[in-house]
Each structure stands twice: as C-alpha cells, then as structure tokens.
Design a protein around this motif. Structure first.
Motif, PDB file in Angstrom:
ATOM      1  N   SER A   1       9.717 -19.880   2.641  1.00 31.73           N
ATOM      2  CA  SER A   1       9.870 -18.807   1.650  1.00 31.73           C
ATOM      3  C   SER A   1      11.280 -18.247   1.759  1.00 31.73           C
ATOM      4  CB  SER A   1       8.882 -17.681   1.917  1.00 31.73           C
ATOM      5  OG  SER A   1       7.602 -18.183   2.100  1.00 31.73           O
TER       6      SER A   1
ATOM      7  N   MET B   1      11.960 -20.956  -7.390  1.00 38.03           N
ATOM      8  CA  MET B   1      10.590 -20.783  -7.875  1.00 38.03           C
ATOM      9  C   MET B   1      10.051 -22.098  -8.436  1.00 38.03           C
ATOM     10  SD  MET B   1      10.728 -17.036  -9.643  1.00 38.03           S
ATOM     11  CE  MET B   1      10.666 -15.547  -8.643  1.00 38.03           C
TER      12      MET B   1
ATOM     13  N   SER C   1       8.149 -19.607  -2.475  1.00 33.63           N
ATOM     14  CA  SER C   1       7.838 -18.200  -2.740  1.00 33.63           C
ATOM     15  C   SER C   1       9.085 -17.378  -2.503  1.00 33.63           C
ATOM     16  CB  SER C   1       6.743 -17.679  -1.800  1.00 33.63           C
ATOM     17  OG  SER C   1       5.539 -18.314  -2.078  1.00 33.63           O
TER      18      SER C   1
ATOM     19  N   SER D   1      10.701 -13.457  -2.521  1.00 39.60           N
ATOM     20  CA  SER D   1      10.497 -12.012  -2.615  1.00 39.60           C
ATOM     21  C   SER D   1      11.846 -11.342  -2.795  1.00 39.60           C
ATOM     22  CB  SER D   1       9.807 -11.469  -1.368  1.00 39.60           C
ATOM     23  OG  SER D   1      10.722 -11.388  -0.301  1.00 39.60           O
TER      24      SER D   1
ATOM     25  N   ASP E   1       8.076 -12.628 -13.479  1.00 38.82           N
ATOM     26  CA  ASP E   1       8.470 -13.167 -12.171  1.00 38.82           C
ATOM     27  C   ASP E   1       9.247 -12.127 -11.351  1.00 38.82           C
ATOM     28  OD1 ASP E   1       7.199 -15.593 -12.365  1.00 38.82           O
ATOM     29  OD2 ASP E   1       8.899 -16.586 -13.339  1.00 38.82           O
TER      30      ASP E   1
ATOM     31  N   LYS F   1       6.700  -9.877  -9.872  1.00 37.87           N
ATOM     32  CA  LYS F   1       5.962 -10.555  -8.790  1.00 37.87           C
ATOM     33  C   LYS F   1       6.777 -10.575  -7.498  1.00 37.87           C
ATOM     34  CE  LYS F   1       3.157 -14.193 -10.086  1.00 37.87           C
ATOM     35  NZ  LYS F   1       2.954 -15.449 -10.852  1.00 37.87           N
TER      36      LYS F   1
ATOM     37  N   ASP G   1       4.331 -11.525  -4.610  1.00 34.21           N
ATOM     38  CA  ASP G   1       5.002 -12.519  -3.763  1.00 34.21           C
ATOM     39  C   ASP G   1       5.514 -11.894  -2.472  1.00 34.21           C
ATOM     40  OD1 ASP G   1       4.438 -14.463  -5.595  1.00 34.21           O
ATOM     41  OD2 ASP G   1       6.350 -14.288  -6.646  1.00 34.21           O
TER      42      ASP G   1
ATOM     43  N   THR H   1       2.621 -12.062  -0.149  1.00 38.86           N
ATOM     44  CA  THR H   1       2.443 -13.417   0.369  1.00 38.86           C
ATOM     45  C   THR H   1       3.473 -13.710   1.456  1.00 38.86           C
ATOM     46  OG1 THR H   1       1.957 -13.991  -1.912  1.00 38.86           O
ATOM     47  CG2 THR H   1       2.184 -15.818  -0.382  1.00 38.86           C
TER      48      THR H   1
END
Ligand SMILES: [Zn+2]
Length: 503
Positions: free
Chosen positions: A365, A399, A404, A406, A446, A449, A454, A457
């Motif tokens: 990530s 993406m 993922s 953030s 997005d 998120k 995200d 996550t």
C-alpha cells in the motif's frame, strides 16, 4: 410504532457512505451525529414534529476523515515556534527583522525557534546561513527549520550547544553543508531532525502539552477524527507524552501510533503489540526511515533487511519512508523475499511504471500526500525535467495497479487540510494554478476513499467496525459543495462542519 424519531432530515444531499458517492432523496441524522440513508418513505411512518427538515441541495455528507501520516509532536512544536511560512518574499533584511521579532516573542524560551522557511531555499536564498544568523542573534541559540523539515539552519551558539564543530563527524544519513569559500560549516544541516533533537534543548514539557492540545484542536476542526503518527523517532517516551494528552482530550479523536523500528522491542515488552489499543491510541506499523543522499541509501540493504525481519517477527507490518526511485528499488527487492500483509510505503513521491506493477503484485500500500502538488508543485515544475514531472504523485496509476492508496498531510510539512487533499488529488493544480502531471488526477469518489475507507484498510483497522455508521457511530461532516457533481470550484474554500453542529 416506536414513537417520534429525534434528529434531523437532510433533503436531497449528496452522500458518500465510504463506498459510493451519489445524490439521495433524504438522510436521517441522529442526535449523536450518525446517519441512516433512505428514501423519505422509510422514515415517514415514524417521523414526528421533533424532526427538523433541512434543504440540503448542494451539500455533501461524508464520514469524518483519517489523516494517515502526520508528526504530531513536530506539528505541536511548530505551532509554538515562530512560523514564517506566510513570508512570500524573504530578503536578508526581512529575515533579520523576522528573527528579531521571534526572539522577542520567545524571550523566555531556552532557544529561539523559527519554522516554515521555503524548502527550496538553496536556489536563490543561499544567504540563509550561520553568518547571517550570527549577525542578527549572536548571543542566544537559534534554529530555523525549513517547511519540509528536511533542513535546519543553526547559528553558532546553537551549534556550540549541540557540540557540533568543524571536526564533528557527520552521522549516517545527515549532511553538514560547508561553504564554498573556506569549506567551513555553514550552519545548514540536512536530514538532521532526530540528530539535533538529542543535542538541542527541547521545549519544556508543559508547553509541549499545550502545543499538542492546539494541534489536536486544529486537526479536529478540519473534520479529522483519526490520525496516524508516523514519526520514525517514536519511542516509549513520545508514546507516553502523546497518550497523556490525547486520553484527556475532550473531542472524539483517535491516534494510530507507529513505533520506530529501533524502539519496537520496548513496545512489545510493554505489551503494546500491533493493533493493541490503550485509551485512544492504537499501535500501528513499524516505522522505518530510508534516506538517499546522493545515491547512498541509509539504512543500507543489510541493515534494512534486518529491520524488516525484526518487525515482521514481532508481528508488525512495516511502513517505510521512501521518496525516490532508488529507495523504492531496494525496498521492493527486499520485500519480495520478506513480505507481511499490510506493508506499506510512505510518500513514494516518484515512481516508474515497473515499480508500480511490482507494488501491485506484492500487495503493498502507499500513503501519499496530494496537497504537496498544491504546495510545492510550482517548484517541481520549474526545477525538474519532464520525465521527472511525469513520475510524480502517480495516484491514478497506483490505484489502477490495485495498490491501496491513502492520503495524508505529513503535517507539519503541510497543514492538515483534507479539502486541499481532495482538491489537489482531483485537479492536480498548484498554488498558482499550473497543472502537474494531470493524467494522474482522480475522481471525487476516489479522493474521498483515500481519506476514509482506504485509510482504514491501509491502517489495518477492522473495516466493519470503523465504517458502519450505526456500529461505530461515526461522526459525519457537512461539506458546502456538491462533490457528486464533479465540479471542483469551491473545494478549497469549503469550510467543514460537523453534522451535529450543522444549523
Ligand atoms: Zn513524514
């Protein structure tokens, strides 16, 4: 049945529920700030007089945000130190005046602290060195930190206090700049934050706590309820300082604390394992700092491998600070043979295609900082080649590769401002309106998120618990813009209001 529902009904707002962004007919907002979505008919049977109806056309309701990479103590210290970020044209004379003013304001402090000098001061601002600082303030220690936090400038008193002289060895990863004229130390030091921290007087504990409260209040006011402290110096004493403040902090705010890889054992011995929770603090990833000064990586491969192994053995995924492609190459190489679910890279500011593909395959990530595009984009555009520009902040490509991503502020490098994050991620616009690497722009959905779902996550938090409004009673926010429309015009000016405070 059930009697009157208390709360308010928002009519025709746009809503982001963590997964979808859409316009809905109505939303029932409970008094605690949690919400129920649904058509009016779902509520009509038991909506009574106590329920106020609000015309919410043009508004967007979103869950509160998570800033996944900040440095709380530095941000607190910065709030307390004299900020020169707003000085646009900084001449020698102007800087001298500003230092004198800061010294007066901090006349009772053990050191004069300024911050917010533009990060690219090497170009055209090289006059900021020890000589100038000594002329202005010869008798008290003075330290100026750059906006990026990557460089510090010390006057001679501060250097003496820190025990740094011409013969002092540069510690690994730290660079002491020397003047061209005589090769003497210029007072400018790169990547010296933690090195200096152990050598210069720190702020008194009481003022530090005051600073943390101011920092948390300012972060909360921007709609952030979750933060991750990603400081690579995070040891037990920092943990205790933060927890002593945050546990008594009256507003709803939770902090994920990343322990420094070098202090991991102390945390594990104290029972603070990955994801364990104590008061308002959750234990996060093991933080590793990787720097690349002129091609020399620190830590080196062997030491880095050992850090990753140690973290994984203790059950911690790693969060590795890496800005440049050279660092990323080595990280990908090492993680290929030693990977734990949750491993992530902080920044990954410049990336090649092949690196993005590898990151997707590995399941890594990325925690990125879109607001750097706004804050620093103009400098990138004027200093860097087109090839380099095209490698910057490749959020969309990441993406698409299944990584993922953030979003965070890296505060105090930029102020924690989720609206700026959304604006920058969507428009790729710099402060002066230029556009940086526009093909990497992403949608409003997005962007939202990255700041919510995200982030959950990536932080390894239990998704259901943190996302289901009814279970966690997540606080919702009201944005005075319709993000579902795709427009970006008023995003920057938007003031975030908590739904329970919305009139
Ligand atoms: Zn950082």
């Amino acid at each position: 049945m059930g009697g009157d529902l208390e709360g308010r009904v928002f009519l025709n707002p746009a809503v982001f529920d963590g997964f979808r962004l859409r316009s809905v007919e109505s939303v029932l907002v409970h008094n605690d700030g949690s919400i129920d979505l649904g058509p009016p008919a779902a509520f009509n049977s038991n909506l009574g007089l106590k329920t106020k109806k609000i015309d919410a056309q043009g508004l967007t309701l979103v869950p509160s945000f998570h800033d996944t990479h900040i440095h709380l103590l530095s941000y607190a210290a910065n709030i307390l130190s004299y900020d020169i970020r707003s000085e646009t044209v900084l001449s020698k004379e102007r800087l001298a005046a500003v230092i004198k003013r800061a010294a007066y304001i901090q006349r009772d402090s053990n050191m004069v602290r300024l911050q917010g000098l533009e990060h690219n001061f090497q170009e055209g601002m090289s006059f900021v060195d020890r000589t100038l600082l000594d002329e202005v303030l010869p008798d008290r220690p003075l330290v100026i930190q750059t906006t990026s936090g990557h460089a510090h400038i010390l006057n001679s008193v501060a250097m003496d206090l820190a025990g740094i002289g011409e013969a002092t060895d540069e510690p690994p990863g730290v660079t002491f700049e020397r003047t061209l004229a005589d090769g003497k130390l210029s007072g400018v030091m790169y990547e010296s934050g933690d090195y200096l921290e152990g050598k210069l007087p720190s702020l008194e504990a009481s003022s530090m706590k005051e600073g943390i409260i101011l920092a948390l209040t300012s972060i909360h006011s921007r709609g952030v309820n979750y933060l991750t402290d990603a400081t690579h110096l995070n040891d037990i004493s920092r943990y205790e300082l933060i927890s002593s403040v945050i546990d008594g902090f009256p507003l709803h705010i939770h902090l994920i604390f990343m322990p420094a890889v070098t202090a991991l054992r102390d945390f594990v011995e104290a029972g603070r394992t990955y994801r364990s929770t104590e008061g308002k603090i959750i234990m996060g990833h093991s933080k590793i700092m990787m720097t690349n000064s002129s091609g020399v990586l620190h830590p080196d491969r062997k030491e880095f491998q050992e850090m990753v192994r140690e973290s994984h053995c203790q059950g911690f995924p790693v969060a590795i600070h890496a800005v440049d492609m050279g660092s990323i190459d080595m990280i990908l190489d090492v993680l290929q043979d030693d990977y734990l679910v949750g491993d992530r890279i902080e920044h990954a500011s410049e990336l090649r295609d092949d690196q993005i593909v590898k990151m997707g395959h590995l399941g890594l990530s990325v925690c990125t900082q879109p607001s750097f595009i706004y804050e620093r984009g103009d400098a990138y555009l004027s200093n860097q080649s087109e090839v380099n520009i095209n490698s910057l902040y490749r959020i969309k490509s990441l993406m698409e590769a299944g990584v993922s991503v953030s979003a965070s502020s890296d505060s105090p490098v930029t102020y924690p401002d989720p609206m700026k994050t959304i604006y920058s991620a969507m428009t790729r616009k710099t402060k002066s309106g230029n556009i940086l690497n526009p093909k990497e722009g992403i949608s409003a959905l997005d962007s939202l998120k990255m700041l919510t779902t995200d982030s959950v996550t990536i932080s390894g938090l239990p998704t259901r618990e943190f996302q289901e409004p009814k279970i966690f009673k997540k606080e919702f926010l009201v944005l005075d813009i319709n993000l579902a429309s795709g427009g970006t015009n008023n995003i920057l000016k938007n003031k975030v209001v908590r739904i329970k405070d919305f009139q």
